[in-house]
Write an enzyme that holds these catalytic residues in place. Structure first.
Site, mmCIF file in Angstrom:
data_model
loop_
_atom_site.group_PDB
_atom_site.id
_atom_site.type_symbol
_atom_site.label_atom_id
_atom_site.label_comp_id
_atom_site.label_asym_id
_atom_site.label_seq_id
_atom_site.Cartn_x
_atom_site.Cartn_y
_atom_site.Cartn_z
ATOM 1 C CG MET A 1 -28.749 -9.446 28.765
ATOM 2 S SD MET A 1 -27.010 -9.932 28.523
ATOM 3 C CE MET A 1 -27.058 -10.446 26.806
ATOM 4 N NE ARG B 1 -20.468 -10.814 22.712
ATOM 5 C CZ ARG B 1 -19.639 -9.830 22.987
ATOM 6 N NH1 ARG B 1 -18.412 -10.099 23.417
ATOM 7 N NH2 ARG B 1 -20.031 -8.563 22.867
ATOM 8 C CE1 TYR C 1 -29.322 -13.467 18.752
ATOM 9 C CE2 TYR C 1 -31.381 -12.503 19.489
ATOM 10 C CZ TYR C 1 -30.650 -13.606 19.105
ATOM 11 O OH TYR C 1 -31.250 -14.837 19.081
ATOM 12 C CD GLU C 2 -26.394 -11.402 23.803
ATOM 13 O OE1 GLU C 2 -25.425 -10.852 24.365
ATOM 14 O OE2 GLU C 2 -27.537 -11.409 24.282
ATOM 15 N N GLY C 3 -23.661 -8.486 20.190
ATOM 16 C CA GLY C 3 -22.447 -7.968 19.552
ATOM 17 C C GLY C 3 -22.424 -8.399 18.099
#
Length: 589
Positions: free
Chosen positions: A163, A296, A435-437
């Site tokens: 992604m 997440r 990562y991923e927020g």
């Protein structure tokens, strides 16, 4: 690097004795023939792959790293052969839809396999995890022709997924992204722009890499409301499913990272690349969250897996390393006899086993959300998953990193040396907090969105589980102290939650400033709840309790007496509000 032993027995204990998974699966039509015995068989086989194939190339992969030469990305030696074994074993298809070649097993089994992949070789495991997220996004939002063209090859592992969200000027604020997509007149689009930090952006394990790219259409409104999602493959795919010409999807460079050196993290350039719209125009962020939310949870499990791997090394070392004397003793002892070393190991273990329990609880809710015949059960499960996703992502990676640091500390100087593996665990674990927020964003999501989701119904449902367990413990003298400590912390959490839900703090900045402390507070109480459940299970067995059961009881006592009291400090920090945070003018920093 020491061996990795898959924690299958503890996983099966949770499925069988704590969460009664056979009964849950029996209520879910697609999984009605799945049981704990089958789960054990799958997990044992996955454990052999992780121990015998993936762990042996973990350290060498970290040392060698990835290479980019003449536009071609090459992963470390042994990774291609390991991936071939992974694909031949059918592991990419484990939990994916049978319609496109998946095995259709429950998410609960998949997420436990993810833990083992993360603990044995995180760099390798990321390829499969990202592909699965891309598959689920395409499956949920793409038109039928795209699904039939791409999903079978991705599910079998011949093609992989990635992604592409982040841009240099737009990190977590995706509303700032500039990558453009223009109609070509044939139903496809021309995508132009650059992305950074793209995990699995390219590699030499698979024949094709299927990129899901966020971009803007020409007439898109500004901000996050103007983002669309596109599928853009490394190689274009012919109508008969064979690979065609190379698309203009190119690796600009490889990121030079602190950890996960065996995984290719790329700067990706889309130079008038061809792509296809996934989902509705300007609704790309909504579609991409299908992948991001799944990732997440996967990232949270990475923290758990690395913590488990670090604990295994630290525990084995502590039982063999002779140094010093116990207080009052005269002979040299192994360091596991020292109280401080025991405290570190117990702290590690009390996080790992409680986090694994929360993983199983949440994964079972995911299986209910997807397949339960009762719409109300599905709705309740959806709310619980939404509530727990930021907690699992942030708390598991925070505590997971802390656990790897403790494991490094147990080994002393050897923990700082490459061949023992502990310093790699520390480096690899650190990215999961980002990562991923970032974890700060996860905490804000929990406080500002999830606590008030559906008028507070999900958090109310979750708190009811804790209350129910406390009620069950009321008549059990053997767990009275454990239950009382949890009750005290839980009452503090409920009071703080009500204030945050009602906006009773002075202003919104107070809520923002409380977020990180609140998420840790929430996680600690949740772990305490799960430890009480495990302690009650041990007590219920009476004389039949085995050594594992007794260890659970001892860990519950340790966690609630030595770790859970941190909640009192967190409650006080939250009550202090944001004034101490905002007192300095910006120029004073």
């Amino acid at each position: 690097m020491p061996d990795y032993h898959a924690p299958v027995d503890d996983m099966v204990y949770l499925l069988e004795e704590i969460f009664k998974a056979d009964g849950v699966f029996a209520e879910l039509p697609p999984y009605s023939e799945v049981n704990v015995d089958l789960a054990r068989t799958v997990l044992e086989e996955a454990g052999r792959l992780c121990s015998n194939v993936l762990r042996p190339i973990n350290l060498s992969g970290d040392i060698e790293g990835c290479r980019l030469e003449n536009g071609v990305v090459t992963l470390p030696k042994g990774f291609k052969e390991a991936y071939k074994a992974f694909v031949e074993g059918g592991w990419p298809a484990l939990s994916l839809e049978p319609e496109y070649g998946g095995q259709g097993l429950p998410r609960t089994i998949q997420i436990l396999v993810d833990e083992m992949l993360s603990g044995s070789n995180l760099s390798f495991g990321l390829v499969a995890g990202l592909t699965r997220g891309a598959v689920e996004t395409i499956e949920a939002h793409a038109p039928a022709d795209i699904k039939s063209k791409y999903l079978p090859k991705m599910i079998e592992g011949t093609w992989s997924g990635a992604m592409a969200l982040t841009e240099a000027q737009a990190g977590s604020d995706l509303g700032l992204l500039k990558t453009s997509a223009k109609p070509r007149g044939d139903g496809s689009y021309t995508i132009s722009g650059s992305k950074i930090f793209i995990s699995s952006g390219d590699q030499d394990l698979t024949e094709n890499v299927i990129h899901l790219v966020l971009a803007r259409l020409p007439d898109a409104p500004p901000g996050s409301r103007g983002i669309s999602l596109f599928l853009s493959p490394k190689f274009l795919v012919n109508e008969d499913g064979t690979l065609g010409a190379r698309n203009n999807v190119n690796v600009g460079s490889l990121e030079h990272k602190m950890g996960i050196h065996g995984h290719a993290t790329c700067v990706m350039n889309y130079d008038d690349a061809q792509g296809w719209l996934i989902g509705e125009p300007n609704r790309g962020l909504n579609a991409m969250f299908t992948m991001m939310n799944a990732e997440r949870l996967f990232v949270g499990v990475q923290g758990l897996g690395l913590g488990e791997a670090s604990y295994q090394t630290a525990s084995a070392y502590a039982k063999e390393r002779k140094q010093g004397r116990v207080p009052g003793g005269k002979e040299t002892c192994t360091i596991i006899e020292h109280p401080d070393v025991r405290k570190m190991l117990l702290t590690m273990l009390s996080f790992i086993e409680a986090a694994r329990a929360l993983t199983v609880f949440t994964a079972l809710e995911m299986d209910k959300e997807k397949t339960h015949p009762d719409a109300e059960v599905r709705k309740t499960a959806t709310g619980l998953i939404a509530l727990l996703t930021p907690v699992i992502k942030a708390a598991f990676t925070d505590f997971g990193f802390e656990t790897t640091v403790l494991g490094q500390q147990v080994l002393g100087g050897h923990g700082y040396i490459r061949e023992w593996g502990q310093e790699q665990f520390v480096r690899d674990a650190r990215i999961a907090m980002i990562y991923e927020g970032t974890n700060g964003i996860q905490a804000q999501d929990l406080v500002l969105r999830k606590l008030t989701l559906d008028a507070g119904a999900p958090v109310g449902t979750f708190f009811a589980f804790i209350s129910e367990t406390l009620a069950q413990a009321a008549g059990q003298p053997a767990t009275a102290a454990i239950a009382q400590r949890l009750k005290t912390a839980f009452e503090q959490l409920q009071a703080t939650t009500k204030k945050l839900q009602a906006g009773d703090f002075a202003n919104a900045t107070d809520q923002n400033g409380a977020a990180n402390d609140y998420l840790r507070f929430f996680a600690l109480v949740t772990f305490g709840w799960l430890w009480l459940r495990m302690a009650l299970t041990t007590i219920a067995k009476g004389e039949a309790a085995n050594s594992r059961d007794k260890r659970k009881l001892a860990l519950a006592e340790f966690f609630t007496s030595r770790i859970l009291p941190q909640t009192a400090s967190l409650a006080e920090q939250i009550e202090a509000g944001s004034k101490p945070l905002m007192a300095l003018e910006s120029d004073a920093f």
